[in-house]
Design a protein around this motif. Structure first.
Motif, PDB file in Angstrom:
ATOM      1  N   VAL A 152       7.525   4.765  -1.366  1.00 36.74           N
ATOM      2  CA  VAL A 152       6.230   4.633  -1.447  1.00 36.74           C
ATOM      3  C   VAL A 152       5.733   5.791  -0.964  1.00 36.74           C
ATOM      4  O   VAL A 152       6.068   6.445   0.083  1.00 36.74           O
ATOM      5  CB  VAL A 152       5.837   3.292  -0.223  1.00 36.74           C
ATOM      6  CG1 VAL A 152       4.425   3.455   0.083  1.00 36.74           C
ATOM      7  CG2 VAL A 152       6.350   1.939  -0.835  1.00 36.74           C
ATOM      8  N   THR A 153       4.764   6.379  -1.844  1.00 41.25           N
ATOM      9  CA  THR A 153       4.070   7.500  -1.612  1.00 41.25           C
ATOM     10  C   THR A 153       2.780   7.042  -1.536  1.00 41.25           C
ATOM     11  O   THR A 153       1.956   6.202  -2.255  1.00 41.25           O
ATOM     12  CB  THR A 153       3.989   8.522  -2.728  1.00 41.25           C
ATOM     13  OG1 THR A 153       5.489   8.800  -3.315  1.00 41.25           O
ATOM     14  CG2 THR A 153       3.320   9.553  -2.552  1.00 41.25           C
ATOM     15  N   LEU A 154       2.175   7.490  -0.223  1.00 36.36           N
ATOM     16  CA  LEU A 154       0.833   7.371   0.274  1.00 36.36           C
ATOM     17  C   LEU A 154       0.070   8.454   0.045  1.00 36.36           C
ATOM     18  O   LEU A 154       0.167   9.400   0.620  1.00 36.36           O
ATOM     19  CB  LEU A 154       0.667   6.840   1.665  1.00 36.36           C
ATOM     20  CG  LEU A 154      -0.735   6.799   2.223  1.00 36.36           C
ATOM     21  CD1 LEU A 154      -1.535   5.468   1.498  1.00 36.36           C
ATOM     22  CD2 LEU A 154      -0.455   6.291   3.878  1.00 36.36           C
ATOM     23  N   LYS A 155      -1.047   8.268  -0.711  1.00 38.03           N
ATOM     24  CA  LYS A 155      -2.119   9.390  -1.057  1.00 38.03           C
ATOM     25  C   LYS A 155      -3.610   9.141  -0.264  1.00 38.03           C
ATOM     26  O   LYS A 155      -3.965   8.110  -0.570  1.00 38.03           O
ATOM     27  CB  LYS A 155      -2.075   9.622  -2.501  1.00 38.03           C
ATOM     28  CG  LYS A 155      -3.186  10.617  -2.950  1.00 38.03           C
ATOM     29  CD  LYS A 155      -4.516  10.199  -3.297  1.00 38.03           C
ATOM     30  CE  LYS A 155      -5.586  10.701  -3.663  1.00 38.03           C
ATOM     31  NZ  LYS A 155      -6.854  10.031  -4.094  1.00 38.03           N
ATOM     32  N   ASP A 251       1.601  -9.863   2.720  1.00 38.95           N
ATOM     33  CA  ASP A 251       3.078  -9.694   2.916  1.00 38.95           C
ATOM     34  C   ASP A 251       3.511  -8.402   2.035  1.00 38.95           C
ATOM     35  O   ASP A 251       4.006  -8.586   1.009  1.00 38.95           O
ATOM     36  CB  ASP A 251       3.647 -10.825   2.513  1.00 38.95           C
ATOM     37  CG  ASP A 251       5.246 -10.831   3.181  1.00 38.95           C
ATOM     38  OD1 ASP A 251       5.739  -9.501   3.129  1.00 38.95           O
ATOM     39  OD2 ASP A 251       5.899 -11.972   2.982  1.00 38.95           O
ATOM     40  N   LEU A 252       2.994  -7.173   2.562  1.00 43.44           N
ATOM     41  CA  LEU A 252       3.460  -6.149   1.871  1.00 43.44           C
ATOM     42  C   LEU A 252       5.059  -6.007   1.370  1.00 43.44           C
ATOM     43  O   LEU A 252       5.238  -5.382   0.332  1.00 43.44           O
ATOM     44  CB  LEU A 252       2.901  -4.719   2.612  1.00 43.44           C
ATOM     45  CG  LEU A 252       1.522  -4.642   2.667  1.00 43.44           C
ATOM     46  CD1 LEU A 252       0.882  -3.589   3.456  1.00 43.44           C
ATOM     47  CD2 LEU A 252       0.602  -4.915   1.322  1.00 43.44           C
ATOM     48  N   VAL A 269       0.562   4.639  -3.643  1.00 40.07           N
ATOM     49  CA  VAL A 269      -0.516   3.707  -2.781  1.00 40.07           C
ATOM     50  C   VAL A 269      -1.779   4.822  -2.775  1.00 40.07           C
ATOM     51  O   VAL A 269      -1.813   5.967  -2.096  1.00 40.07           O
ATOM     52  CB  VAL A 269      -0.308   3.392  -1.485  1.00 40.07           C
ATOM     53  CG1 VAL A 269      -1.207   2.636  -0.601  1.00 40.07           C
ATOM     54  CG2 VAL A 269       1.248   2.472  -1.493  1.00 40.07           C
ATOM     55  N   GLU A 270      -2.784   4.285  -3.194  1.00 46.25           N
ATOM     56  CA  GLU A 270      -3.972   5.401  -3.624  1.00 46.25           C
ATOM     57  C   GLU A 270      -5.338   4.482  -3.259  1.00 46.25           C
ATOM     58  O   GLU A 270      -5.520   3.504  -3.843  1.00 46.25           O
ATOM     59  CB  GLU A 270      -4.074   6.195  -4.869  1.00 46.25           C
ATOM     60  CG  GLU A 270      -5.363   6.710  -4.855  1.00 46.25           C
ATOM     61  CD  GLU A 270      -5.214   7.661  -6.325  1.00 46.25           C
ATOM     62  OE1 GLU A 270      -6.354   8.143  -6.675  1.00 46.25           O
ATOM     63  OE2 GLU A 270      -4.096   7.717  -7.228  1.00 46.25           O
ATOM     64  N   PHE A 279       0.085  -0.014   5.317  1.00 51.82           N
ATOM     65  CA  PHE A 279       1.281   0.387   4.878  1.00 51.82           C
ATOM     66  C   PHE A 279       1.826   1.202   6.096  1.00 51.82           C
ATOM     67  O   PHE A 279       3.155   1.127   6.418  1.00 51.82           O
ATOM     68  CB  PHE A 279       1.103   1.376   3.725  1.00 51.82           C
ATOM     69  CG  PHE A 279       1.520   0.451   2.344  1.00 51.82           C
ATOM     70  CD1 PHE A 279       2.627   0.302   1.880  1.00 51.82           C
ATOM     71  CD2 PHE A 279       0.284  -0.182   1.938  1.00 51.82           C
ATOM     72  CE1 PHE A 279       3.070  -0.552   0.670  1.00 51.82           C
ATOM     73  CE2 PHE A 279       0.611  -1.050   0.693  1.00 51.82           C
ATOM     74  CZ  PHE A 279       1.864  -1.084   0.068  1.00 51.82           C
ATOM     75  N   LEU A 280       1.069   2.285   6.605  1.00 45.50           N
ATOM     76  CA  LEU A 280       1.514   2.935   7.728  1.00 45.50           C
ATOM     77  C   LEU A 280       1.756   1.959   8.820  1.00 45.50           C
ATOM     78  O   LEU A 280       2.843   2.506   9.516  1.00 45.50           O
ATOM     79  CB  LEU A 280       0.631   4.156   8.252  1.00 45.50           C
ATOM     80  CG  LEU A 280       0.217   5.282   7.182  1.00 45.50           C
ATOM     81  CD1 LEU A 280      -1.180   5.945   7.599  1.00 45.50           C
ATOM     82  CD2 LEU A 280       1.474   6.213   7.228  1.00 45.50           C
ATOM     83  N   ARG A 281       1.113   1.226   9.244  1.00 41.02           N
ATOM     84  CA  ARG A 281       1.403   0.463  10.379  1.00 41.02           C
ATOM     85  C   ARG A 281       2.516  -0.318  10.392  1.00 41.02           C
ATOM     86  O   ARG A 281       3.513  -0.696  11.183  1.00 41.02           O
ATOM     87  CB  ARG A 281       0.241  -0.754  10.656  1.00 41.02           C
ATOM     88  CG  ARG A 281       0.154  -1.534  11.872  1.00 41.02           C
ATOM     89  CD  ARG A 281      -1.280  -2.173  12.038  1.00 41.02           C
ATOM     90  NE  ARG A 281      -1.480  -3.085  10.977  1.00 41.02           N
ATOM     91  CZ  ARG A 281      -2.662  -2.580  10.171  1.00 41.02           C
ATOM     92  NH1 ARG A 281      -3.437  -1.609  10.541  1.00 41.02           N
ATOM     93  NH2 ARG A 281      -2.922  -3.428   9.141  1.00 41.02           N
ATOM     94  N   GLU A 282       2.937  -0.951   8.984  1.00 41.04           N
ATOM     95  CA  GLU A 282       4.319  -1.687   8.899  1.00 41.04           C
ATOM     96  C   GLU A 282       5.576  -0.781   8.702  1.00 41.04           C
ATOM     97  O   GLU A 282       6.400  -1.353   8.360  1.00 41.04           O
ATOM     98  CB  GLU A 282       4.176  -2.543   7.523  1.00 41.04           C
ATOM     99  CG  GLU A 282       2.943  -3.714   7.937  1.00 41.04           C
ATOM    100  CD  GLU A 282       3.201  -4.831   7.105  1.00 41.04           C
ATOM    101  OE1 GLU A 282       4.294  -5.357   6.600  1.00 41.04           O
ATOM    102  OE2 GLU A 282       2.038  -5.361   6.504  1.00 41.04           O
ATOM    103  N   GLY A 283       5.358   0.591   8.674  1.00 36.15           N
ATOM    104  CA  GLY A 283       6.459   1.367   8.363  1.00 36.15           C
ATOM    105  C   GLY A 283       7.021   1.385   7.156  1.00 36.15           C
ATOM    106  O   GLY A 283       8.056   1.703   6.963  1.00 36.15           O
ATOM    107  N   LEU A 284       6.168   1.216   6.092  1.00 38.51           N
ATOM    108  CA  LEU A 284       6.609   1.098   4.608  1.00 38.51           C
ATOM    109  C   LEU A 284       6.250   2.420   3.847  1.00 38.51           C
ATOM    110  O   LEU A 284       6.444   2.521   2.676  1.00 38.51           O
ATOM    111  CB  LEU A 284       5.953  -0.016   3.983  1.00 38.51           C
ATOM    112  CG  LEU A 284       6.056  -1.382   4.548  1.00 38.51           C
ATOM    113  CD1 LEU A 284       5.188  -2.563   4.132  1.00 38.51           C
ATOM    114  CD2 LEU A 284       7.689  -1.618   4.572  1.00 38.51           C
TER     115      LEU A 284
END
Length: 344
Positions: A152-155, A251-252, A269-270, A279-284
Motif C-alpha cells: 500500500v502506497t499512500l499519497k 473493513d480495510l 491510496v490517493e 489506512f494510517l490508523r490501522e497500520g496498513l
C-alpha cells in the motif's frame, strides 16, 4: 566468502534482466551464470507463470555439463518446491553449479529453503548481495508473501502549512505539472487506485493514469471508491477504462484481501484525509508519498486527520528514504519504521 566484484556486477545485470519479466502474481527474477574464472556464460529471467524460472532459463542456454563448477547469481533465493515447475535448487545441484549468490531470501511458506538445500548438497551460498536493490525490485511481491495483502502506497499533496484543500473543499491544484506527471506515472504502475467518496464528490477525479499530453498509459489501475455515499451517474470514474468498484470502507484489511484475490499486488491510496487517516490508523501503509508545494492555504482542511496518536510517545515514526525536486515542488518518500528500527 564475500561476493566478488564480478559477482556484484553480475547481480546488477541480473536485476536489470528481471525487469524484462512481467509484473504480477509471480516475482520478477533475473539470473546470470559465471564460469569458474568469472566470465558470463549464460543469462535468463522469469517470463511468467508456468514458464521456466530464471535459473532454469539461464541453464537452458548451455550444453549439458556446461554449468559444472559455475556460479549462479540470482536476484531471489532459488525456490525449493515443486509447483508448475520443479525446484530451482535441485536444478542447480543437478547442473553441478559450485556457488550460488542471491540478493533476497524467499519468504514463501512453501518455496523457501533453497539456500539451505544448496548448502546441504555442498554448494557454496552467499546471500544478501545487493539486498536493498533486490528488495526494491520485489517490494510488492514480498509484501504479498509476508503479509498476505498488496503493498500500500499512500499519497497526498499538501501546502507548506499542511493543508490538502482550501476551506471550501477545493484542492485542484496545489502542486505543479511536474508533480502531477509523477503521480500519473506512479498510478500507471499500480494495480488499483483508491479514493474516498468525499474527494470523489469534491473533485470528480478520473482516476486514470495519463501522460502529460493527456493520452492514457497502456496500464491503468482498477479504480476503487471507498465510502457509502453514492457515486453520481455523471462522475468521471464511470468512464474509466476499467469498471470501478465501490466498498463501504468499514473493513480495510478485508478490502485489501479482496483486491489481492483480484490480482492486485500494488495499491495506490490517493485522495482524502479521511481515507488516508484510516489506512494510517490501522497500520496498513507501507510507503508514504508527500508532494509538498511552496504555498500557504490555512484553514481547517488538514492533509491527515486522526491517526490514533494521543500522545507524543505514540507518534508514527517514518524513515525518509528520498527527497526529490519536481518543478517548484518537493516529493518526499518515506516508509513506516518497525518497532525494532525505532528502538535502534
Amino acid at each position: 566468502m564475500a561476493a566478488t566484484d564480478r559477482e556484484i556486477a553480475a547481480m546488477r545485470r541480473a536485476l536489470a534482466l528481471a525487469l524484462h519479466g512481467p509484473r504480477g502474481l509471480n516475482p520478477q527474477v533475473g539470473a546470470v551464470l559465471l564460469s569458474p574464472d568469472g566470465e558470463v556464460i549464460a543469462e535468463g529471467w522469469h517470463r511468467g507463470a508456468g514458464t521456466p524460472h530464471a535459473e532454469v532459463d539461464a541453464l537452458s542456454k548451455l550444453a549439458p555439463g556446461g554449468a559444472r563448477g559455475a556460479t549462479a547469481v540470482v536476484t531471489l533465493e532459488p525456490c525449493n518446491h515443486t509447483g508448475r515447475t520443479g525446484p530451482c535448487s535441485e536444478a542447480l545441484i543437478a547442473a553441478g553449479v559450485a556457488r550460488v549468490v542471491y540478493a533476497v531470501d524467499d519468504p514463501g511458506a512453501h518455496s523457501s529453503g533453497g539456500g539451505r538445500r544448496l548448502r546441504e548438497a555442498g554448494v557454496d551460498v552467499e546471500a544478501g548481495v545487493l539486498a536493498a536493490e533486490g528488495q526494491a525490485l520485489l517490494d510488492s511481491w514480498l509484501t504479498v508473501q509476508r503479509l498476505g495483502r498488496p503493498l500500500v502506497t499512500l499519497k497526498w499533496a499538501q501546502s507548506l502549512d499542511g493543508r490538502a484543500a482550501a476551506d471550501d473543499g477545493t484542492s485542484q491544484w496545489i502542486t505543479g505539472p511536474e508533480a502531477r506527471a509523477d503521480v500519473h506515472r506512479r498510478r500507471s504502475e499500480a494495480d488499483a487506485i483508491l479514493v474516498g467518496t468525499g474527494t470523489l464528490l469534491a473533485d470528480d477525479p478520473a482516476l486514470t493514469a495519463r501522460r502529460p499530453d493527456g493520452s492514457l498509459f497502456d496500464a491503468q489501475p482498477r479504480p476503487v471508491v471507498v465510502g457509502t455515499r453514492a457515486v453520481p451517474q455523471d462522475a468521471q470514474v464511470r468512464r474509466h477504462p476499467r469498471p470501478f468498484m465501490q466498498d463501504e470502507g468499514d473493513d480495510l484489511p478485508d478490502l485489501l484481501s479482496r483486491l489481492r484475490e483480484l490480482g492486485a499486488h500494488r495499491v495506490f491510496v490517493e485522495g482524502g484525509p479521511t481515507l488516508a487517516s484510516a489506512f494510517l490508523r490501522e497500520g496498513l501503509v507501507d510507503e508514504v508519498l508527500v508532494y509538498l508545494a511552496p504555498t500557504l492555504i490555512g484553514g481547517s482542511r488538514l492533509a491527515v486527520g486522526d491517526i490514533g496518536v494521543g500522545t507524543i510517545d505514540a507518534q508514527r515514526r517514518l524513515d525518509l528514504s528520498s527527497v526529490e525536486r519536481l518543478g517548484r515542488d518537493l516529493l518526499m518518500i518515506a516508509r513506516p519504521l518497525t518497532t525494532s528500527e525505532e528502538i535502534s
